[in-house]
Design a protein around this motif. Structure first.
Motif: not given
Length: 239
Positions: A120-126, A179-193
């Motif tokens: 499947t395609d990667y969607d940062i908002k999905a 883990s499951i996240w509302e969006s990839s952006q939320a996951m990346m915010d945790y991982a890098y912040q």
């Protein structure tokens, strides 16, 4: 993007009684004998979990995971509705759920190979499900586990996080997370912040903790069963 119909499933099961916990624990050693030559099954991993939120050096004998890769969803459904081993596991468990996943991004290897096919395609908002897995070098076990408590204490309840659990094939040196996240952006915010998580990433690069590592992102498109306060899973558009 591949047109493969391959599907990944992650199942979580909880056991309460001593007898059921002993059965589940014993399957980590002998369960593989009952899970051979299943039609449509490409890979299956039986996983234990850690105490607390799963990220602990201490095992949790009440929660186990089953990660599987199937040729298609029909093969997965046949297993989950008919296979004697799975039906027995369901009967002994007090809580269980299965997530259906489509691989979108994969880096690294698991057991010397890259097991997931991008479907499947990667969607940062999905919504996104994430599996990380690493084999820790023996000489770095003490250093690695010294940092885990500070990270795990800040995992639960992160903005956008819906579920997170630490699992693994072998205690101490083969570790994975789901883990499951509302969006990839939320996951990346945790991982890098998050400062604790950033420190672990830095130490990993500086010291070379891992013999092997894998990071994969999936589109979670269906859920069967229930798990704690999580759910129901909102199906993405097109599914």
């Amino acid at each position: 993007m591949s047109v493969s119909s391959e599907v990944v499933t992650m199942s979580l099961l909880r056991y309460e009684s001593l007898a059921s916990r002993w059965w589940a624990f014993s399957q980590m050693g002998i369960g593989g004998w009952y899970l051979k030559d299943i039609p449509g099954l490409k890979l299956l991993k039986l996983l234990g979990s850690g105490a607390g939120n799963g990220f602990s050096i201490r095992p949790n004998f009440g929660v186990y995971g089953v990660l599987a890769i199937w040729e298609d969803e029909k093969a997965a459904q046949t297993f989950f509705t008919q296979h004697p081993w799975w039906l027995r596991a369901l009967k002994k468990s007090t809580e269980r759920c299965t997530f259906y996943l489509k691989p979108a991004v994969v880096h690294g290897e698991w057991g010397g190979q890259q097991p997931f096919t991008i479907t499947t395609d990667y969607d940062i908002k999905a919504p996104v499900a994430v599996i990380t897995r690493a084999t820790i070098k023996t000489r770095h076990l003490i250093g690695f586990w010294r940092y885990v408590p500070s990270v795990s204490a800040h995992v639960k309840g992160r903005p956008g996080q819906q579920l997170s659990i630490g699992v693994g094939e072998w205690p101490l040196f083969m570790q994975a997370t789901f883990s499951i996240w509302e969006s990839s952006q939320a996951m990346m915010d945790y991982a890098y912040q998050n400062p604790f998580h950033k420190e672990v990433i830095q130490k990993t690069r500086e010291l070379g903790w891992y013999k092997e590592e894998l990071f994969a992102r999936f589109l979670p498109y269906k859920m069967e069963g229930a798990w704690g306060k999580f759910g129901p899973l909102k199906a993405p558009r097109g599914f």
